[in-house]
Motif scaffolding. Structure first.
Motif, PDB file in Angstrom:
ATOM      1  N   LYS A   1       0.804  -1.213   0.000  1.00  0.00           N
ATOM      2  CA  LYS A   1       0.000   0.000   0.000  1.00  0.00           C
ATOM      3  C   LYS A   1       0.841   1.268   0.000  1.00  0.00           C
ATOM      4  CE  LYS A   1      -4.202  -1.875   2.094  1.00  0.00           C
ATOM      5  NZ  LYS A   1      -5.182  -1.735   3.199  1.00  0.00           N
ATOM      6  N   GLY A   2       2.149   1.110   0.052  1.00  0.00           N
ATOM      7  CA  GLY A   2       3.017   2.275  -0.006  1.00  0.00           C
ATOM      8  C   GLY A   2       2.843   3.075  -1.286  1.00  0.00           C
ATOM      9  N   LYS A   3       2.513   2.365  -2.369  1.00  0.00           N
ATOM     10  CA  LYS A   3       2.341   3.071  -3.640  1.00  0.00           C
ATOM     11  C   LYS A   3       1.123   3.981  -3.630  1.00  0.00           C
ATOM     12  CE  LYS A   3      -0.369  -0.512  -6.003  1.00  0.00           C
ATOM     13  NZ  LYS A   3      -0.444  -1.398  -7.186  1.00  0.00           N
ATOM     14  N   ASN A   4       0.237   3.789  -2.633  1.00  0.00           N
ATOM     15  CA  ASN A   4      -0.954   4.617  -2.540  1.00  0.00           C
ATOM     16  C   ASN A   4      -0.821   5.752  -1.529  1.00  0.00           C
ATOM     17  OD1 ASN A   4      -2.402   3.129  -4.472  1.00  0.00           O
ATOM     18  ND2 ASN A   4      -3.032   1.620  -2.942  1.00  0.00           N
ATOM     19  N   PHE A   5       0.409   6.023  -1.070  1.00  0.00           N
ATOM     20  CA  PHE A   5       0.618   7.232  -0.295  1.00  0.00           C
ATOM     21  C   PHE A   5       0.093   8.405  -1.129  1.00  0.00           C
ATOM     22  CE2 PHE A   5       4.148   6.440   3.034  1.00  0.00           C
ATOM     23  CZ  PHE A   5       3.509   5.284   3.458  1.00  0.00           C
TER      24      PHE A   5
ATOM     25  N   GLY B   1       8.824   3.262   6.640  1.00  0.00           N
ATOM     26  CA  GLY B   1       8.481   3.437   8.046  1.00  0.00           C
ATOM     27  C   GLY B   1       8.697   4.881   8.463  1.00  0.00           C
ATOM     28  N   ALA B   2       8.564   5.125   9.769  1.00  0.00           N
ATOM     29  CA  ALA B   2       8.717   6.484  10.267  1.00  0.00           C
ATOM     30  C   ALA B   2       9.181   6.457  11.718  1.00  0.00           C
ATOM     31  CB  ALA B   2       7.410   7.255  10.147  1.00  0.00           C
ATOM     32  N   SER B   3       9.809   7.542  12.152  1.00  0.00           N
ATOM     33  CA  SER B   3      10.267   7.666  13.530  1.00  0.00           C
ATOM     34  C   SER B   3      10.231   9.133  13.920  1.00  0.00           C
ATOM     35  CB  SER B   3      11.684   7.107  13.683  1.00  0.00           C
ATOM     36  OG  SER B   3      12.585   7.812  12.846  1.00  0.00           O
ATOM     37  N   GLY B   4      10.200   9.374  15.242  1.00  0.00           N
ATOM     38  CA  GLY B   4      10.140  10.749  15.716  1.00  0.00           C
ATOM     39  C   GLY B   4      10.090  10.797  17.224  1.00  0.00           C
ATOM     40  N   PHE B   5       9.364  11.778  17.764  1.00  0.00           N
ATOM     41  CA  PHE B   5       9.215  11.865  19.212  1.00  0.00           C
ATOM     42  C   PHE B   5       7.756  12.133  19.555  1.00  0.00           C
ATOM     43  CE2 PHE B   5       9.809  16.420  18.328  1.00  0.00           C
ATOM     44  CZ  PHE B   5       8.827  16.990  19.130  1.00  0.00           C
ATOM     45  N   VAL B   6       7.364  11.715  20.760  1.00  0.00           N
ATOM     46  CA  VAL B   6       6.025  11.951  21.292  1.00  0.00           C
ATOM     47  C   VAL B   6       6.161  12.426  22.740  1.00  0.00           C
ATOM     48  CG1 VAL B   6       3.828  10.894  21.958  1.00  0.00           C
ATOM     49  CG2 VAL B   6       4.923  10.230  19.812  1.00  0.00           C
ATOM     50  N   LYS B   7       5.536  13.545  23.056  1.00  0.00           N
ATOM     51  CA  LYS B   7       5.509  14.068  24.423  1.00  0.00           C
ATOM     52  C   LYS B   7       4.056  14.204  24.863  1.00  0.00           C
ATOM     53  CE  LYS B   7       7.860  17.869  23.709  1.00  0.00           C
ATOM     54  NZ  LYS B   7       8.583  19.135  23.985  1.00  0.00           N
TER      55      LYS B   7
ATOM     56  N   TYR C   1       8.673   2.976  13.853  1.00  0.00           N
ATOM     57  CA  TYR C   1       7.719   1.965  13.403  1.00  0.00           C
ATOM     58  C   TYR C   1       8.034   1.586  11.958  1.00  0.00           C
ATOM     59  CZ  TYR C   1       3.279  -0.396  12.463  1.00  0.00           C
ATOM     60  OH  TYR C   1       2.318  -1.316  12.146  1.00  0.00           O
ATOM     61  N   ALA C   2       8.245   0.291  11.727  1.00  0.00           N
ATOM     62  CA  ALA C   2       8.472  -0.217  10.368  1.00  0.00           C
ATOM     63  C   ALA C   2       7.124  -0.552   9.746  1.00  0.00           C
ATOM     64  CB  ALA C   2       9.372  -1.436  10.399  1.00  0.00           C
ATOM     65  N   ARG C   3       6.821   0.060   8.636  1.00  0.00           N
ATOM     66  CA  ARG C   3       5.506  -0.122   8.023  1.00  0.00           C
ATOM     67  C   ARG C   3       5.397  -1.486   7.365  1.00  0.00           C
ATOM     68  NH1 ARG C   3       2.940   0.043   3.211  1.00  0.00           N
ATOM     69  NH2 ARG C   3       4.953   0.203   2.158  1.00  0.00           N
ATOM     70  N   PRO C   4       4.372  -2.274   7.711  1.00  0.00           N
ATOM     71  CA  PRO C   4       4.127  -3.528   6.976  1.00  0.00           C
ATOM     72  C   PRO C   4       3.568  -3.206   5.595  1.00  0.00           C
ATOM     73  CG  PRO C   4       2.377  -3.147   8.573  1.00  0.00           C
ATOM     74  CD  PRO C   4       3.394  -2.070   8.806  1.00  0.00           C
ATOM     75  N   ALA C   5       3.617  -4.158   4.705  1.00  0.00           N
ATOM     76  CA  ALA C   5       3.192  -3.919   3.323  1.00  0.00           C
ATOM     77  C   ALA C   5       1.737  -3.472   3.231  1.00  0.00           C
ATOM     78  CB  ALA C   5       3.413  -5.160   2.468  1.00  0.00           C
TER      79      ALA C   5
ATOM     80  N   SER D   1      -1.258   1.570   5.461  1.00  0.00           N
ATOM     81  CA  SER D   1      -1.513   2.767   4.653  1.00  0.00           C
ATOM     82  C   SER D   1      -0.741   3.958   5.211  1.00  0.00           C
ATOM     83  CB  SER D   1      -3.005   3.083   4.638  1.00  0.00           C
ATOM     84  OG  SER D   1      -3.445   3.456   5.944  1.00  0.00           O
ATOM     85  N   PHE D   2      -0.822   5.079   4.505  1.00  0.00           N
ATOM     86  CA  PHE D   2      -0.119   6.297   4.919  1.00  0.00           C
ATOM     87  C   PHE D   2      -0.606   6.772   6.285  1.00  0.00           C
ATOM     88  CE2 PHE D   2      -0.055  10.963   5.110  1.00  0.00           C
ATOM     89  CZ  PHE D   2       1.306  11.195   4.984  1.00  0.00           C
ATOM     90  N   PHE D   3      -1.922   6.906   6.446  1.00  0.00           N
ATOM     91  CA  PHE D   3      -2.451   7.427   7.701  1.00  0.00           C
ATOM     92  C   PHE D   3      -2.322   6.397   8.823  1.00  0.00           C
ATOM     93  CE2 PHE D   3      -4.579   9.983   4.442  1.00  0.00           C
ATOM     94  CZ  PHE D   3      -4.220  11.246   4.887  1.00  0.00           C
ATOM     95  N   ASN D   4      -2.336   5.113   8.474  1.00  0.00           N
ATOM     96  CA  ASN D   4      -2.089   4.083   9.467  1.00  0.00           C
ATOM     97  C   ASN D   4      -0.667   4.217  10.018  1.00  0.00           C
ATOM     98  OD1 ASN D   4      -0.895   1.043   9.853  1.00  0.00           O
ATOM     99  ND2 ASN D   4      -3.007   1.197  10.593  1.00  0.00           N
ATOM    100  N   LEU D   5       0.298   4.517   9.141  1.00  0.00           N
ATOM    101  CA  LEU D   5       1.679   4.714   9.562  1.00  0.00           C
ATOM    102  C   LEU D   5       1.795   5.914  10.494  1.00  0.00           C
ATOM    103  CD1 LEU D   5       4.721   4.197   9.485  1.00  0.00           C
ATOM    104  CD2 LEU D   5       4.804   5.432   7.290  1.00  0.00           C
ATOM    105  N   MET D   6       1.151   7.017  10.142  1.00  0.00           N
ATOM    106  CA  MET D   6       1.178   8.198  11.004  1.00  0.00           C
ATOM    107  C   MET D   6       0.633   7.865  12.397  1.00  0.00           C
ATOM    108  SD  MET D   6      -0.063  11.303   8.500  1.00  0.00           S
ATOM    109  CE  MET D   6      -0.024  12.487   9.856  1.00  0.00           C
ATOM    110  N   TRP D   7      -0.503   7.157  12.435  1.00  0.00           N
ATOM    111  CA  TRP D   7      -1.133   6.832  13.705  1.00  0.00           C
ATOM    112  C   TRP D   7      -0.294   5.846  14.517  1.00  0.00           C
ATOM    113  CZ3 TRP D   7      -3.942   7.699  17.677  1.00  0.00           C
ATOM    114  CH2 TRP D   7      -4.423   6.656  18.482  1.00  0.00           C
ATOM    115  N   LYS D   8       0.309   4.842  13.855  1.00  0.00           N
ATOM    116  CA  LYS D   8       1.077   3.824  14.562  1.00  0.00           C
ATOM    117  C   LYS D   8       2.290   4.434  15.269  1.00  0.00           C
ATOM    118  CE  LYS D   8      -1.087  -0.102  13.767  1.00  0.00           C
ATOM    119  NZ  LYS D   8      -1.601  -0.956  14.857  1.00  0.00           N
ATOM    120  N   VAL D   9       2.940   5.418  14.651  1.00  0.00           N
ATOM    121  CA  VAL D   9       4.079   6.068  15.294  1.00  0.00           C
ATOM    122  C   VAL D   9       3.627   6.780  16.568  1.00  0.00           C
ATOM    123  CG1 VAL D   9       5.814   7.895  15.054  1.00  0.00           C
ATOM    124  CG2 VAL D   9       5.385   6.329  13.156  1.00  0.00           C
ATOM    125  N   ILE D  10       2.528   7.522  16.467  1.00  0.00           N
ATOM    126  CA  ILE D  10       2.014   8.236  17.643  1.00  0.00           C
ATOM    127  C   ILE D  10       1.552   7.244  18.705  1.00  0.00           C
ATOM    128  CG2 ILE D  10       0.226   9.825  18.452  1.00  0.00           C
ATOM    129  CD1 ILE D  10       0.267  11.110  15.675  1.00  0.00           C
TER     130      ILE D  10
END
Length: 598
Positions: free
Chosen positions: A335-339, A476-482, A534-538, A541-550
């Motif tokens: 689903k990465g191609k559908n970002f 995938g994505a990484s960052g910080f959460v406070k 968070y490493a994105r599984p195949a 989706s884009f918004f799922n990746l955003m939410w999973k990191v948070i």
């Protein structure tokens, strides 16, 4: 005896009637003669005009033309304007062919006040109004390797026809109940994508071809304004899964505007029935907007280059929902191609808009979890904000290859969420970044997500603030959460024999006592900051990746790390074993007591 005057009066009346009859005969004879003379003249003018204006690409034929000199009217039957395929193939070979071809069929055409004397004596065509009922308009688009270069022919329309006419003017042309078909052959010549529109009304105002108007840049096809309107449109999608509906669509080339009212993309099946149509996971969409408006639309570029360009797009009062049944097998596609920004680059049309404004829109994403037998929904209410530089145009991307979204919304209808998302429109891996914050809200607000999807229910707690930031791509994505919160307490859930969720009382006590950190910051400690990755599984989706990191950052912040989850699982297992031993000893004591009584 005097003679009566009546015979004289009758004599005068007869004389006047005779004169009138002669005049009418002369006019009729003259009209008949002129009709015979002007019919071939107009036929020749029309056919040559179409051929000359189109560089011989188009021809026109009709079954009959009738002219009434006395009323200044003309009637043409069975008109067919069509491309000459032999000429078109020759132009393709010469690398000078247009990508759009037009075909127009008209059963009957009435022309009023055409002033035929001006055509004959002054070589000027002047028509007040043309009304065309139920015409058929077809546009065929073929993507060519070497399309026509616009600068090769500098001649204006006037310069192409000035040997035939000094000027041509039509006040208004009405196309009523047009049957319109757009054939897109860009992806396949044998199976083109076809769009049909019925009951389309088009009005052309002030068509003018002369020595002065030829340099008027505001005219399209020599017309000052083209107005089109479509009402009460309903059409099934090609797969018959959805119905496209709209109450009204209207555009004006003079105002450079396009307005759509009450747009709907309505699925034909409810959520679970839709998912059961497929063996594998398939997203179900529902989409509606009260108003969609485009400002400063570049209509010439739309026609010539298939460039959808507008300075501003307004999406007002929308409702967007997506549903996915996780009980189905995964599609097995990435689903990465559908970002969003990667999908934009694959769109078959060139798109560019400076600004998209979102106003009072609701977005909801729901998943059915087969483990819990329930649906979890994450929703954003009263979404508003702006998206800048939405483009897949190489020309504009050279100037700026970033798109930015600045959005405000109510997270789950409670917390004030502000987020800025930046998209790299040229990165092959779909690079993006986002940062934002959520204001104060009760932590029980997230139960519609955590209870059905994670089998965790928040009993109490207050989130004072949440700040997050991350960078990522399709991998995938990484960052910080406070997160600043206090008095957190949760209840863990499990399924009973009837597949209903019930509370795990003892395990919940252990989780609250040993696992969860009830507040952040804890007493006499600094605010804890989580750095999730968070490493994105195949199938993510884009918004799922955003939410999973948070969400990963939230779990770590409240004390639910993988290590802690393993510890609590071990502790829960020991407690469960101890409970079983106690129950066994109790049963044994009860049995001994019963045996003594016997």
């Amino acid at each position: 005896m005097e003679q009566s005057p009546k015979p004289k009066k009758f004599l005068i009346l007869k004389w006047l009637l005779g004169v009138l009859l002669v005049v009418l005969l002369l006019l009729g004879s003259g009209a008949y003669y002129l009709n015979k003379q002007w019919k071939p003249l107009l036929t020749d003018v029309l056919q040559k005009a179409v051929t000359d204006v189109s560089d011989s690409l188009y021809k026109v034929k009709f079954s009959d033309i009738r002219i009434n000199v006395l009323t200044g009217s003309a009637y043409i039957d069975s008109i067919h304007i069509y491309p000459d395929t032999a000429i078109y193939n020759k132009m393709i070979a010469q690398k000078d062919a247009p990508e759009n071809l037009f075909e127009l069929k008209i059963n009957h055409l009435g022309l009023k006040n055409i002033h035929p004397s001006k055509i004959y004596f002054d070589r000027k065509l002047a028509i007040d109004a043309i009304s065309i009922l139920r015409p058929e308009l077809n546009i065929i688009y073929t993507k060519l390797k070497y399309p026509r270069k616009r600068e090769e022919d500098h001649r204006t329309t006037y310069q192409k026809i000035k040997h035939l006419l000094k000027s041509a003017r039509v006040g208004t042309v009405f196309f009523n109940n047009v049957k319109f078909k757009y054939v897109d052959r860009s992806l396949s010549l044998t199976k083109p994508d076809i769009t049909n529109l019925d009951n389309l009304n088009i009005r052309l105002n002030d068509i003018l071809i002369d020595s002065a108007a030829q340099y008027d840049q505001s005219r399209i096809f020599t017309t000052k304004d083209i107005i089109a309107e479509l009402k009460d449109y309903s059409y099934p999608t090609a797969d018959s899964l959805y119905i496209i509906k709209l109450e009204k669509m209207q555009f004006s080339t003079l105002k450079k505007e396009l307005l759509i009212k009450n747009f709907r993309l309505a699925p034909r099946y409810n959520e679970m029935a839709f998912s059961n149509l497929f063996e594998k996971q398939h997203e179900r969409y529902s989409l509606s907007f009260d108003t969609i408006s485009f400002k400063n639309v570049n209509y010439p570029a739309l026609i010539d280059e298939r460039l959808i360009a507008a300075q501003k797009v307004l999406l007002k009062k929308g409702d967007v929902s997506v549903f996915l049944n996780r009980g189905k097998a995964s599609k097995g596609i990435d689903k990465g191609k559908n970002f969003p920004h990667l999908a934009l680059q694959r769109v078959n049309w060139t798109i560019h808009t400076d600004t998209i404004e979102l106003n009072n829109t609701k977005i909801a994403y729901a998943e059915y979890n087969p483990k819990t037998g329930a649906k979890g929904t994450i929703s954003f209410h009263h979404l508003r904000g702006y998206l800048f530089n939405i483009s897949n145009s190489p020309y504009f991307l050279k100037k700026n290859h970033f798109a930015d979204a600045y959005l405000q919304t109510l997270f789950l209808g409670k917390g004030n969420l502000n987020v800025h998302i930046r998209f790299d429109l040229t990165d092959k891996l779909g690079a993006f970044s986002y940062k934002g914050s959520i204001g104060k809200m009760p932590m029980e607000t997230i139960n519609p997500i955590t209870r059905p999807l994670a089998m965790v229910m928040v009993k109490s707690g207050t989130m004072n603030s949440l700040d997050f930031s991350a960078k990522g791509n399709i991998r995938g994505a990484s960052g910080f959460v406070k997160i600043n919160y206090q008095d957190l307490s949760v209840t863990l859930m499990k399924k009973d024999e009837d597949n209903n969720l019930k509370k795990m009382g003892l395990i919940s006590l252990v989780a609250n006592a040993l696992l969860l950190k009830q507040s952040n910051p804890s007493k006499n400690e600094a605010l804890r900051v989580s750095y999730p990755s968070y490493a994105r599984p195949a199938d993510g989706s884009f918004f799922n990746l955003m939410w999973k990191v948070i969400f990963t950052g939230l779990k770590e912040s409240v004390g639910i790390s993988k290590e802690q989850e393993e510890k609590i699982a071990q502790k829960a297992s020991k407690l469960k074993e101890a409970k079983l031993r106690r129950e066994k000893r109790k049963a044994e004591r009860q049995k001994k007591k019963e045996d003594k009584q016997d």
